[in-house]
Design an enzyme around this catalytic site. Structure first.
Site, PDB file in Angstrom:
ATOM      1  N   HIS A  59      36.023  34.121  27.716  1.00 44.21           N
ATOM      2  CA  HIS A  59      36.750  32.684  28.298  1.00 44.21           C
ATOM      3  C   HIS A  59      35.492  31.912  28.806  1.00 44.21           C
ATOM      4  O   HIS A  59      36.042  30.627  28.378  1.00 44.21           O
ATOM      5  CB  HIS A  59      37.174  33.071  29.568  1.00 44.21           C
ATOM      6  CG  HIS A  59      38.605  34.259  29.265  1.00 44.21           C
ATOM      7  ND1 HIS A  59      39.512  34.257  28.516  1.00 44.21           N
ATOM      8  CD2 HIS A  59      39.043  35.146  30.385  1.00 44.21           C
ATOM      9  CE1 HIS A  59      40.335  34.981  28.629  1.00 44.21           C
ATOM     10  NE2 HIS A  59      39.997  35.732  29.558  1.00 44.21           N
TER      11      HIS A  59
ATOM     12  N   ALA B  39      54.130  41.436  28.476  1.00 50.25           N
ATOM     13  CA  ALA B  39      55.456  41.186  27.848  1.00 50.25           C
ATOM     14  C   ALA B  39      56.294  40.495  28.840  1.00 50.25           C
ATOM     15  O   ALA B  39      57.132  39.374  28.842  1.00 50.25           O
ATOM     16  CB  ALA B  39      56.254  42.219  27.110  1.00 50.25           C
TER      17      ALA B  39
ATOM     18  N   THR C 186      57.712  46.709  26.127  1.00 50.42           N
ATOM     19  CA  THR C 186      58.307  46.957  27.828  1.00 50.42           C
ATOM     20  C   THR C 186      56.986  46.837  28.532  1.00 50.42           C
ATOM     21  O   THR C 186      57.150  47.444  29.735  1.00 50.42           O
ATOM     22  CB  THR C 186      58.717  48.397  27.626  1.00 50.42           C
ATOM     23  OG1 THR C 186      57.577  49.246  27.219  1.00 50.42           O
ATOM     24  CG2 THR C 186      59.994  48.546  26.823  1.00 50.42           C
ATOM     25  N   GLY C 187      55.741  46.351  28.170  1.00 53.76           N
ATOM     26  CA  GLY C 187      54.508  46.127  29.003  1.00 53.76           C
ATOM     27  C   GLY C 187      54.653  45.153  29.789  1.00 53.76           C
ATOM     28  O   GLY C 187      55.535  44.219  30.061  1.00 53.76           O
ATOM     29  N   ASP C 188      53.616  45.237  30.725  1.00 47.94           N
ATOM     30  CA  ASP C 188      53.495  44.188  31.650  1.00 47.94           C
ATOM     31  C   ASP C 188      53.317  42.786  31.248  1.00 47.94           C
ATOM     32  O   ASP C 188      53.942  41.774  31.657  1.00 47.94           O
ATOM     33  CB  ASP C 188      52.064  44.711  32.445  1.00 47.94           C
ATOM     34  CG  ASP C 188      52.352  44.220  33.814  1.00 47.94           C
ATOM     35  OD1 ASP C 188      53.290  44.270  34.509  1.00 47.94           O
ATOM     36  OD2 ASP C 188      51.262  43.663  34.330  1.00 47.94           O
TER      37      ASP C 188
ATOM     38  N   ASP D 137      42.970  33.739  23.197  1.00 45.46           N
ATOM     39  CA  ASP D 137      42.035  33.662  24.480  1.00 45.46           C
ATOM     40  C   ASP D 137      42.955  32.851  25.467  1.00 45.46           C
ATOM     41  O   ASP D 137      43.143  31.657  25.063  1.00 45.46           O
ATOM     42  CB  ASP D 137      40.803  33.130  24.075  1.00 45.46           C
ATOM     43  CG  ASP D 137      39.744  33.095  25.298  1.00 45.46           C
ATOM     44  OD1 ASP D 137      40.241  32.598  26.362  1.00 45.46           O
ATOM     45  OD2 ASP D 137      38.802  33.728  25.246  1.00 45.46           O
ATOM     46  N   HIS D 138      43.327  33.493  26.492  1.00 44.71           N
ATOM     47  CA  HIS D 138      44.526  32.567  27.174  1.00 44.71           C
ATOM     48  C   HIS D 138      43.904  31.161  27.823  1.00 44.71           C
ATOM     49  O   HIS D 138      44.504  30.540  28.154  1.00 44.71           O
ATOM     50  CB  HIS D 138      45.207  33.325  28.160  1.00 44.71           C
ATOM     51  CG  HIS D 138      44.650  33.551  29.638  1.00 44.71           C
ATOM     52  ND1 HIS D 138      43.710  34.581  29.608  1.00 44.71           N
ATOM     53  CD2 HIS D 138      44.695  33.071  30.661  1.00 44.71           C
ATOM     54  CE1 HIS D 138      43.311  34.508  30.835  1.00 44.71           C
ATOM     55  NE2 HIS D 138      43.975  33.617  31.414  1.00 44.71           N
TER      56      HIS D 138
ATOM     57  N   ASP E 125      57.029  55.244  17.637  1.00 47.32           N
ATOM     58  CA  ASP E 125      55.879  56.018  17.680  1.00 47.32           C
ATOM     59  C   ASP E 125      54.809  55.344  16.537  1.00 47.32           C
ATOM     60  O   ASP E 125      55.114  55.486  15.558  1.00 47.32           O
ATOM     61  CB  ASP E 125      56.113  57.390  17.577  1.00 47.32           C
ATOM     62  CG  ASP E 125      54.859  58.287  17.426  1.00 47.32           C
ATOM     63  OD1 ASP E 125      53.623  57.645  17.539  1.00 47.32           O
ATOM     64  OD2 ASP E 125      54.900  59.443  17.512  1.00 47.32           O
TER      65      ASP E 125
ATOM     66  N   LYS F 224      44.985  26.861  28.413  1.00 50.63           N
ATOM     67  CA  LYS F 224      45.318  26.095  29.631  1.00 50.63           C
ATOM     68  C   LYS F 224      45.539  24.557  29.523  1.00 50.63           C
ATOM     69  O   LYS F 224      44.420  24.003  28.809  1.00 50.63           O
ATOM     70  CB  LYS F 224      44.192  26.440  30.782  1.00 50.63           C
ATOM     71  CG  LYS F 224      44.184  27.925  31.194  1.00 50.63           C
ATOM     72  CD  LYS F 224      43.062  28.267  32.105  1.00 50.63           C
ATOM     73  CE  LYS F 224      43.385  29.681  32.655  1.00 50.63           C
ATOM     74  NZ  LYS F 224      44.092  30.075  33.396  1.00 50.63           N
TER      75      LYS F 224
HETATM   76  C1  BG6 Z   1      41.712  38.144  32.034  1.00 50.08           C
HETATM   77  C2  BG6 Z   1      40.697  39.048  32.746  1.00 50.08           C
HETATM   78  O1  BG6 Z   1      41.291  37.824  30.957  1.00 50.08           O
HETATM   79  O2  BG6 Z   1      41.636  36.507  32.932  1.00 50.08           O
HETATM   80  C3  BG6 Z   1      41.083  39.027  34.230  1.00 50.08           C
HETATM   81  O3  BG6 Z   1      40.913  40.276  32.036  1.00 50.08           O
HETATM   82  C4  BG6 Z   1      40.870  37.777  34.978  1.00 50.08           C
HETATM   83  O4  BG6 Z   1      40.108  40.075  34.695  1.00 50.08           O
HETATM   84  C5  BG6 Z   1      41.752  36.877  34.287  1.00 50.08           C
HETATM   85  O5  BG6 Z   1      41.402  37.983  36.328  1.00 50.08           O
HETATM   86  C6  BG6 Z   1      41.572  35.461  34.942  1.00 50.08           C
HETATM   87  O6  BG6 Z   1      42.474  34.415  34.307  1.00 50.08           O
HETATM   88  P1  BG6 Z   1      43.031  33.370  35.139  1.00 50.08           P
HETATM   89  O7  BG6 Z   1      43.969  32.665  34.053  1.00 50.08           O
HETATM   90  O8  BG6 Z   1      43.754  33.935  36.275  1.00 50.08           O
HETATM   91  O9  BG6 Z   1      41.925  32.385  35.531  1.00 50.08           O
END
Ligand code: BG6
Length: 487
Positions: A242, A16, A12-14, A179-180, A87, A184
């Site tokens: 990152h 998600a 239910t988090g942001d 690591d999003h 829980d 990209k």
């Molecule tokens: C997150 C950081 O991992 O990456 C945020 O916690 C930051 O502080 C964000 O704003 C930046 O991601 P992006 O994809 O907008 O460059």
């Protein structure tokens, strides 16, 4: 692709709502989900399945990159979702969860392939991983995988502790550390740019490149995350993960077969070749900054210390720039400059390769014409673009820089989370951080953390809405360079 159960802690988090459901939905629409799948969202509140499906639908309406498809398709997706109140400190709750997972596996006739996604505070990772094992949820006849989000620890020691604890319940090859930035599309494209273009491959080294500049600048400030950010700072929030991932992706050299293991090995080699800094050397190569009051598009901006929830005496870094050296045969002798910060002039994540410029003292100089260096610019965000800056004659016969450009159509591009969730479902860990990368990154960053904590490195103030502290430009000026594209 194997049919599977997707079990989402923090359902239910942001994150998600904003990223994970939209990612699953878009994969479903693109027919990139397995034939059968069960999604189980977990949370603390008591919510019925129907109510929960409605909430997911709302988050899709708000955050999906494309509008919802026909009712029938959307309904089919929503019906794969169940909610379970949990829980996470109670073992019984996990036993009930196991029953639900099994019930859905039977109903849908899917094998015991289970993907656990921990979209929760990192303090909870250990307990959840333990309870997954202890309850039998992790004892499957199929595969099991664990997705976790950063931060992986807050320094070298805590990261090692966390890893040791997780490894009691999951093997390294079952852990997918998101690591999003690795999701990209333009970051994933780096390998092709280098490998599929013999021209770039030939130039991608210290013989032709003078320096490399990696920037991730943000316009946002601390926002509503004061509690977290004031304890993390740019160094933990962006740099350790990152930025060093971007560095690895930029500097690695790949053999012709781009397999997961090879990519990870090559990335690791970059960090192994990174010249370590002692605590005392940090000040010479690292600039630490914090934003002060300023202005953006005519709007007044608060200084960091005035932001809600931040202590007036905070010494936290909202900006970091660093000069790094990779001591291997490809990059020896050329600096990599890295910077990231909040409340800067623009949102831009990019990599600039500045090429050596032997023309400088040549013919053109004698004719009093300025021939700038060639630049290769890879823009990762917000636009996805590759540009080459060349010198060309204008109509007056004078040399000026021109830009040869490729701009990707952003509307066609899947989101980072979509690519990463898809990879995890397929079992491809190429664009996830291996423990060794995380550990080496912390090892490199540790003296910087200490130098900051002990105040050995000055904290430069910079005006919100500009390019960071002057000391950051100074760092490049010492080597006869400047940050490109700051305008
Ligand atoms: C997150 C950081 O991992 O990456 C945020 O916690 C930051 O502080 C964000 O704003 C930046 O991601 P992006 O994809 O907008 O460059």
């Amino acid at each position: 692709m194997d049919s599977m159960s997707f079990v989402l802690f923090g359902g239910t988090g942001d994150l998600a709502k904003r990223k994970i459901y939209p990612a699953l939905y878009n994969l479903f629409i693109d027919q990139k989900m397995p034939k059968s799948f069960s999604i189980i969202g977990l949370g603390r509140k008591e919510i019925s399945d129907k109510e929960f499906q409605l909430q997911v639908k709302q988050s899709l309406q708000t955050f999906s990159r494309r509008a919802l498809e026909s009712d029938e398709k959307t309904q089919a997706f929503l019906e794969s979702i169940r909610y379970h109140q949990l829980d996470i400190t109670k073992k019984e709750g996990f036993l009930d969860l196991l029953n639900l997972v099994k019930k859905r596996e039977l109903e849908l006739n899917i094998p015991e392939n289970r993907l656990f996604y921990l979209s929760v505070a990192p303090e909870l990772f250990e307990t959840i991983a333990f309870n997954i094992k202890d309850s039998g949820l992790g004892t499957t006849k199929g595969w099991k995988r664990l997705i976790i989000e950063k931060p992986f620890g807050r320094d070298l020691k805590s990261a090692r502790d966390l890893n040791e604890k997780l490894s009691k319940s999951f093997n390294e090859d079952e852990i997918y550390r998101i690591d999003h930035y690795l999701g990209k599309p333009m970051v994933q494209n780096l390998e092709a740019l280098e490998l599929a273009n013999p021209v770039l491959q030939a130039l991608w080294n210290n013989q032709f490149i003078a320096n490399v500049q990696i920037t991730a600048s943000e316009t946002v400030g601390v926002e509503e995350r004061a509690g977290y950010y004031d304890n993390a700072g740019a160094i933990r929030d962006m740099f350790q993960n990152h930025m060093l991932q971007l560095l690895m992706m930029t500097a690695m050299h790949l053999p012709k077969n781009v397999t997961t293991d090879e990519v990870r090995t090559e990335k690791r080699k970059v960090l192994e070749a990174l010249r370590p800094m002692t605590k005392d050397e940090v000040t010479s190569h690292v600039v630490r900054g914090q934003y002060a009051a300023g202005e953006q598009n005519g709007k007044k901006l608060l200084g960091y210390k005035q932001e809600p929830g931040i202590d007036i005496s905070s010494q936290n870094d909202t900006f970091v720039a660093a000069r790094l050296w990779i001591d291997n045969s490809f990059w020896k002798g050329i600096p990599f400059y890295i910077r990231t910060g909040k409340r800067l002039k623009e949102k831009s994540t990019r990599i600039v390769f500045e090429f050596k410029n032997p023309m400088q003292d040549d013919l053109y100089k004698k004719r009093n014409e300025l021939v700038g260096p060639n630049l290769l610019v890879i823009e990762i965000n917000p636009s996805e673009r590759v540009s080459f800056y060349l010198n060309s004659k204008n109509i007056d016969g004078k040399i000026e820089p021109v830009r040869a450009d490729y701009l990707a159509n952003a509307a066609d591009q899947p989101e980072a989370y979509e690519l990463l969730v898809h990879d995890a479902i397929r079992g491809d860990a190429k664009f996830f951080a291996h423990w060794k990368e995380v550990e080496l990154a912390w090892q490199f960053v540790q003296p910087i953390l200490e130098a900051f904590e002990e105040n050995l490195t000055p904290l430069h103030s910079y005006k919100a809405g500009l390019f960071g502290p002057d000391a950051s430009s100074q760092l490049l000026a010492e080597d006869g360079f400047k940050w490109w594209l700051d305008s």
